[in-house]
Enzyme design. Structure first.
Site, PDB file in Angstrom:
ATOM      1  N   HIS A 134       0.854  -1.185   0.000  1.00 47.37           N
ATOM      2  CA  HIS A 134       0.000   0.000   0.000  1.00 47.37           C
ATOM      3  C   HIS A 134       0.892   1.237   0.000  1.00 47.37           C
ATOM      4  CE1 HIS A 134      -3.219   2.799   0.931  1.00 47.37           C
ATOM      5  NE2 HIS A 134      -4.081   1.821   0.751  1.00 47.37           N
ATOM      6  N   HIS A 135       0.509   2.222  -0.791  1.00 46.82           N
ATOM      7  CA  HIS A 135       1.350   3.418  -0.946  1.00 46.82           C
ATOM      8  C   HIS A 135       1.433   4.226   0.350  1.00 46.82           C
ATOM      9  CE1 HIS A 135       3.586   6.425  -3.013  1.00 46.82           C
ATOM     10  NE2 HIS A 135       3.189   6.100  -4.207  1.00 46.82           N
ATOM     11  N   SER A 136       0.528   3.993   1.287  1.00 45.92           N
ATOM     12  CA  SER A 136       0.568   4.749   2.541  1.00 45.92           C
ATOM     13  C   SER A 136       1.799   4.407   3.374  1.00 45.92           C
ATOM     14  CB  SER A 136      -0.697   4.489   3.366  1.00 45.92           C
ATOM     15  OG  SER A 136      -0.806   3.120   3.718  1.00 45.92           O
TER      16      SER A 136
END
Length: 486
Positions: free
Chosen positions: A151-153
């Site tokens: 996930h890019h977070s």
């Protein structure tokens, strides 16, 4: 099928980094739902116990967010925080059963189909937001393939690249860490000229004028940024997302092709520009070639589209220092990068135009402004409003464009030599993403396309290869002509 080797868990050592608040950019990526996919071709068949031990020893300790989950902090107004947790690798390592007939028929398409299907499968939010998939069969490019989804977070492309390099060894010399290429710039993307001596007056006047130009360009770019959020859209073309970006979980297909770094450097030398200028020019040429062939449009009028060009906001005075101390999180910004769909008699004109555009962008604080606007929206209006504005902004541009600098030589990761790296993202509301990644003496171009909108997507990938050849041939001819003239 998940990897099985008991239910052993990796338990982190208690450190100062047991909890950390999510950054505004991380919260935006969380709400928008952007994911990173990194495809690594391996030079040997998968040795699962060795790779698993490498993940436990190298990757997890160096990158705390691989061992963290998101927890809402009620004491901080309901804002999410990263909290460390035990990691069961059996939940994250997956070896799928792929139909042997499909693999025998077209192994590269089997990998493409698998990764495309993966983009429609949500991640389990009760666990750290990453998983690794091993496709243990040979392709023309590699003996086996590893697909890492994150996930890019939890981080951006550059943080993961430095993690890979920090956790690996040089394939040529296993006794040392792989080297990163020298930085292409030593400061921020914008250019501020050093203050000259008080005399002569002409030098001082030029210095003051450069600041006035910087202010003017920043003002213009700021107005265009706000206008794009409010109403300014690119013209609709066959590259515009068909559903205007309203649907979520659109299936994405990823394709990649290796380009020669030496060819890029030849073009760079002839035009006297940067590697990034060359890649923007190649993108413009490839998009133009695909558009005119696909649409049958033979008009001479230029069509101006815009890409959102991602920029690493970290200091780059020493990339090897960044590798030695891997930085977690998202530290990127972006700028609006216009390009024209046009046919030129001289293919080098695409690169010349890209150079003029990027030189103009280097005399602006747009990168700082874009990041400041995103942080402001999240801080004062909440992540929901910030994510809504980001989606709206991205739907009004046509392409996502990025370039990540990788190691200058081939690496061995967790006991497995890596023969190629191809990364991209999905979840953003654009039909086409173009991602470049330096690795050794190649640059891997990866296209992420809406699967249904680009049924002939491999022709588009061929156009990138063909455009590079045309521009390289033109640069070679220019070099020969210059030699004869001398």
């Amino acid at each position: 099928m998940k990897a099985g080797s008991g239910s052993r868990r990796f338990v982190y050592e208690e450190t100062e980094w047991s909890e950390e608040p999510m950054s505004p950019t991380g919260r935006l990526m969380e709400d928008v739902g952007v994911h990173i996919v990194a495809m690594l071709g391996l030079g040997i068949p998968l040795n699962l116990p060795v790779f698993r031990a490498g993940i436990e020893k190298e990757l997890l300790p160096r990158y705390p967010r691989f061992s963290s989950i998101q927890v809402m902090d009620d004491s901080a107004g309901g804002k999410p925080r990263w909290v460390r947790t035990a990691v069961n690798l059996d939940d994250h390592i997956i070896i799928p059963n792929v139909d042997p007939a499909i693999v025998a028929s077209d192994p590269e398409k089997a990998i493409e189909d698998y990764v495309a299907a993966l983009t429609t499968v949500p991640m389990d939010r009760r666990r750290p937001l990453w998983d690794v998939h091993f496709l243990d069969f040979p392709t023309p490019k590699a003996t086996s393939t590893m697909v890492l989804r994150m996930h890019h977070s939890i981080g951006d492309g550059m943080s993961f690249m430095t993690l890979f390099v920090a956790s690996s060894r040089s394939t040529d010399d296993p006794s040392r860490q792989a080297a990163m290429p020298p930085p292409r710039r030593t400061g921020p993307i914008y250019q501020l000229k050093p203050r000259p001596p008080l005399l002569p007056c002409k030098a001082l006047l030029v210095w003051l004028l450069s600041y006035l130009v910087l202010v003017w360009h920043t003002l213009v770019d700021g107005v265009l940024l706000i206008a794009t959020i409010l109403f300014l859209c690119d013209p609709r073309t066959l590259f515009t997302r068909a559903d205007s970006g309203r649907k979520a979980h659109i299936r994405k297909r990823f394709m990649h092709r290796s380009l020669s770094l030496d060819d890029v450097k030849l073009i760079k030398t002839v035009i006297n520009c940067t590697i990034n200028d060359v890649l923007v020019g190649v993108t413009s040429a490839a998009i133009s070639q695909y558009y005119f062939r696909k649409s049958g449009d033979i008009i001479s009028k230029k069509i101006c589209l815009r890409s959102f060009l991602l920029v690493d906001a970290r200091p780059v005075s020493s990339r090897q220092t960044c590798v030695s101390k891997v930085e977690t999180g998202n530290r990127f910004s972006g700028l609006i990068c216009p390009f024209h769909i046009a046919l030129h008699d001289d293919p080098l004109e695409h690169v010349r135009k890209a150079k003029r555009l990027m030189d103009r962008k280097k005399n602006s604080l747009e990168v700082m402004l874009t990041r400041a606007v995103g942080d402001f929206l999240v801080k004062y209006f909440g992540v929901k409003i910030g994510a809504f504005v980001l989606r709206l902004f991205l739907t009004r541009t046509t392409i996502m464009l990025s370039n990540v600098v990788g190691p200058a030589e081939q690496i061995t990761l967790c006991g497995h030599p890596v023969v190629f790296m191809a990364g991209s993202i999905y979840g953003q509301p654009q039909a086409l993403t173009v991602h470049y990644e330096n690795y050794g003496n190649t640059i891997e171009v990866t296209l992420a396309v809406d699967d249904a909108q680009f049924p002939d997507c491999h022709q588009l990938l061929d156009d990138f290869d063909e455009s590079m050849k045309l521009i390289k041939d033109a640069a070679s001819l220019h070099t020969l002509t210059s030699v004869h003239c001398d």
